[in-house]
Design a protein around this motif. Structure first.
Motif, PDB file in Angstrom:
ATOM      1  N   LEU A 127     -23.546   9.402 -14.451  1.00  0.00           N
ATOM      2  CA  LEU A 127     -23.270   8.783 -15.665  1.00  0.00           C
ATOM      3  C   LEU A 127     -22.627   9.304 -16.933  1.00  0.00           C
ATOM      4  CD1 LEU A 127     -27.561   8.489 -16.124  1.00  0.00           C
ATOM      5  CD2 LEU A 127     -25.992   6.661 -16.274  1.00  0.00           C
ATOM      6  N   ALA A 128     -22.322  10.816 -17.308  1.00  0.00           N
ATOM      7  CA  ALA A 128     -22.127  11.434 -18.343  1.00  0.00           C
ATOM      8  C   ALA A 128     -20.205  11.052 -17.156  1.00  0.00           C
ATOM      9  CB  ALA A 128     -21.566  13.084 -17.966  1.00  0.00           C
ATOM     10  N   GLN A 129     -19.755  10.684 -16.408  1.00  0.00           N
ATOM     11  CA  GLN A 129     -18.054  10.902 -16.027  1.00  0.00           C
ATOM     12  C   GLN A 129     -18.078   9.461 -16.281  1.00  0.00           C
ATOM     13  OE1 GLN A 129     -16.588  13.193 -14.373  1.00  0.00           O
ATOM     14  NE2 GLN A 129     -15.184  11.691 -14.618  1.00  0.00           N
ATOM     15  N   ALA A 130     -18.971   8.267 -16.350  1.00  0.00           N
ATOM     16  CA  ALA A 130     -18.359   6.859 -16.209  1.00  0.00           C
ATOM     17  C   ALA A 130     -18.822   6.533 -17.490  1.00  0.00           C
ATOM     18  CB  ALA A 130     -19.889   6.239 -15.342  1.00  0.00           C
ATOM     19  N   VAL A 131     -18.948   7.270 -18.059  1.00  0.00           N
ATOM     20  CA  VAL A 131     -18.717   7.268 -20.114  1.00  0.00           C
ATOM     21  C   VAL A 131     -17.882   7.643 -20.719  1.00  0.00           C
ATOM     22  CG1 VAL A 131     -20.111   7.819 -22.479  1.00  0.00           C
ATOM     23  CG2 VAL A 131     -21.608   7.016 -20.482  1.00  0.00           C
ATOM     24  N   PHE A 132     -17.724   9.018 -20.165  1.00  0.00           N
ATOM     25  CA  PHE A 132     -15.830  10.394 -20.267  1.00  0.00           C
ATOM     26  C   PHE A 132     -15.400   8.393 -19.874  1.00  0.00           C
ATOM     27  CE2 PHE A 132     -12.798  12.269 -18.262  1.00  0.00           C
ATOM     28  CZ  PHE A 132     -12.325  13.059 -19.265  1.00  0.00           C
ATOM     29  N   GLU A 133     -15.111   8.158 -18.490  1.00  0.00           N
ATOM     30  CA  GLU A 133     -14.512   7.260 -18.637  1.00  0.00           C
ATOM     31  C   GLU A 133     -14.012   6.229 -19.226  1.00  0.00           C
ATOM     32  OE1 GLU A 133     -11.705   7.348 -16.585  1.00  0.00           O
ATOM     33  OE2 GLU A 133     -12.811   9.642 -15.794  1.00  0.00           O
ATOM     34  N   ALA A 134     -15.003   5.896 -19.863  1.00  0.00           N
ATOM     35  CA  ALA A 134     -14.806   4.733 -21.040  1.00  0.00           C
ATOM     36  C   ALA A 134     -14.848   5.136 -21.888  1.00  0.00           C
ATOM     37  CB  ALA A 134     -16.637   4.285 -20.857  1.00  0.00           C
ATOM     38  N   LEU A 135     -14.807   6.285 -22.069  1.00  0.00           N
ATOM     39  CA  LEU A 135     -14.149   7.206 -24.196  1.00  0.00           C
ATOM     40  C   LEU A 135     -12.590   7.287 -23.290  1.00  0.00           C
ATOM     41  CD1 LEU A 135     -17.368   8.490 -24.770  1.00  0.00           C
ATOM     42  CD2 LEU A 135     -16.291   7.331 -26.211  1.00  0.00           C
ATOM     43  N   ARG A 136     -12.297   7.625 -21.854  1.00  0.00           N
ATOM     44  CA  ARG A 136     -10.843   7.700 -22.093  1.00  0.00           C
ATOM     45  C   ARG A 136      -9.524   7.849 -23.396  1.00  0.00           C
ATOM     46  NH1 ARG A 136      -8.421  11.392 -17.534  1.00  0.00           N
ATOM     47  NH2 ARG A 136     -10.101  11.382 -16.351  1.00  0.00           N
ATOM     48  N   PRO A 137      -9.268   5.966 -22.722  1.00  0.00           N
ATOM     49  CA  PRO A 137      -7.898   5.907 -23.262  1.00  0.00           C
ATOM     50  C   PRO A 137      -8.189   6.006 -24.646  1.00  0.00           C
ATOM     51  CG  PRO A 137      -9.268   4.278 -22.081  1.00  0.00           C
ATOM     52  CD  PRO A 137     -10.301   5.249 -22.259  1.00  0.00           C
ATOM     53  N   LEU A 163     -14.733  12.209 -33.196  1.00  0.00           N
ATOM     54  CA  LEU A 163     -15.376  11.497 -32.358  1.00  0.00           C
ATOM     55  C   LEU A 163     -16.879  12.538 -32.095  1.00  0.00           C
ATOM     56  CD1 LEU A 163     -16.374   9.276 -29.945  1.00  0.00           C
ATOM     57  CD2 LEU A 163     -15.232  11.012 -28.045  1.00  0.00           C
ATOM     58  N   ALA A 164     -18.149  11.662 -32.437  1.00  0.00           N
ATOM     59  CA  ALA A 164     -18.804  12.645 -32.380  1.00  0.00           C
ATOM     60  C   ALA A 164     -19.805  11.702 -31.097  1.00  0.00           C
ATOM     61  CB  ALA A 164     -19.949  12.331 -33.501  1.00  0.00           C
ATOM     62  N   LEU A 165     -21.360  12.580 -30.193  1.00  0.00           N
ATOM     63  CA  LEU A 165     -21.929  12.267 -29.976  1.00  0.00           C
ATOM     64  C   LEU A 165     -23.343  12.551 -30.750  1.00  0.00           C
ATOM     65  CD1 LEU A 165     -20.124  13.858 -26.917  1.00  0.00           C
ATOM     66  CD2 LEU A 165     -20.290  11.319 -27.131  1.00  0.00           C
ATOM     67  N   PHE A 166     -23.909  11.328 -30.161  1.00  0.00           N
ATOM     68  CA  PHE A 166     -25.558  11.714 -29.985  1.00  0.00           C
ATOM     69  C   PHE A 166     -26.317  10.982 -28.929  1.00  0.00           C
ATOM     70  CE2 PHE A 166     -30.410  10.722 -31.589  1.00  0.00           C
ATOM     71  CZ  PHE A 166     -30.798  10.666 -32.340  1.00  0.00           C
ATOM     72  N   GLY A 167     -27.485  11.883 -28.147  1.00  0.00           N
ATOM     73  CA  GLY A 167     -28.326  11.769 -27.575  1.00  0.00           C
ATOM     74  C   GLY A 167     -29.733  11.952 -27.336  1.00  0.00           C
ATOM     75  N   VAL A 218     -20.749  14.713 -20.990  1.00  0.00           N
ATOM     76  CA  VAL A 218     -19.619  14.276 -21.959  1.00  0.00           C
ATOM     77  C   VAL A 218     -18.306  15.291 -23.045  1.00  0.00           C
ATOM     78  CG1 VAL A 218     -18.616  12.222 -22.904  1.00  0.00           C
ATOM     79  CG2 VAL A 218     -20.677  11.913 -21.084  1.00  0.00           C
ATOM     80  N   ALA A 219     -19.398  16.179 -23.567  1.00  0.00           N
ATOM     81  CA  ALA A 219     -18.839  16.693 -24.274  1.00  0.00           C
ATOM     82  C   ALA A 219     -18.069  17.792 -23.712  1.00  0.00           C
ATOM     83  CB  ALA A 219     -19.864  17.473 -25.278  1.00  0.00           C
TER      84      ALA A 219
END
Length: 260
Positions: A74-84, A91-95, A106-107
């Protein structure tokens, strides 16, 4: 397993577009949760904070996508979405709950692979990564999973009382619980970003001490915020949480753009 395509439009939802936002806040749902769980919080954030709610596969408009059963996937997929766009401004993260573990990973990816240090990681209702706990929920029968949902009071009664909705929801729930319960921390450097731990004072699934232990995973600052309520304290404390997020992001980003 092969990961689904990770473009931003597939993974991220903007419920309240804020084109002049000074910071983006990526919101990662709990086990069984969908992007829409963050719509009420998004509405309470100021114009200078753009909430991006993550939509995991297997629910709502992604109900036909195969759920992932690993926090790291899941983290890898979210990271790829954020990468570009990762380097395009703060950028901040809330989980929350499982989402906090996903946010942590992801961080790590942002820092390790791109050198992008998040402004803040908000870790809510989840023990620190190095503290493992499993109730074996993903191995329970359907009745056992439903009982857990009732125990933590995080699911709309309209879902629990609707057999058809439950039938559609249980596969992604089981996959999420498997991801959360099989997650194992991989030792490595502490995060460079600050961490804020958040929890409810009546949470029967996570202790305040377990949330406080997130301080061991950052080389930056750590702050603990305790709110009235149980595991899903966020539902009743949205305004108070939005205030903490806004104040923290104002201090952390220091962009010169007021968050009001």
């Amino acid at each position: 397993m092969a990961l689904p395509a990770a473009d931003e439009s597939l993974w991220l939802r903007r419920f309240h577009p804020r084109p002049n936002a000074a910071v983006r806040l990526v919101c990662l749902p709990h086990a069984g949760g969908a992007a829409s769980s963050y719509a009420p919080l998004s509405a309470l954030l100021p114009p200078s904070v753009q909430a991006l709610a993550v939509q995991y596969p297997g629910r709502q408009d992604r109900r036909h996508d195969t759920p992932l059963e690993s926090v790291h996937e899941l983290a890898q997929a979210v990271f790829e979405a954020l990468r570009p766009s990762a380097g395009q401004g703060p950028l901040a993260l809330f989980g929350h709950s499982m989402g906090a573990s996903v946010g942590f990973e992801v961080a790590r990816l942002l820092e390790d692979e791109l050198g992008v240090v998040p402004a803040v990681l908000f870790a809510s209702g989840r023990p620190a990564p190095s503290l493992h706990r499993s109730l074996g929920i993903h191995r329970m029968d359907d009745a056992g999973i439903i009982a857990e949902l009732q125990a933590v009071s995080g699911t709309d009664d309209r879902v629990l009382d609707n057999a058809e909705l439950l039938r559609l929801t249980l596969p992604s729930l089981r996959s999420d619980y498997k991801a959360a319960e099989t997650y194992r921390y991989r030792p490595g450097p502490k995060l460079a970003c600050d961490i804020v731990g958040l929890t409810g004072d009546g949470d029967n699934r996570v202790s305040i001490e377990e949330v406080a232990a997130w301080k061991e995973h950052t080389a930056g600052s750590f702050t603990l915020q305790v709110f009235p309520g149980g595991h899903f304290y966020l539902q009743e404390q949205k305004a108070a949480v939005a205030g903490v997020l806004t104040d923290t992001l104002r201090a952390a980003t220091r962009t010169g753009h007021p968050l009001h």
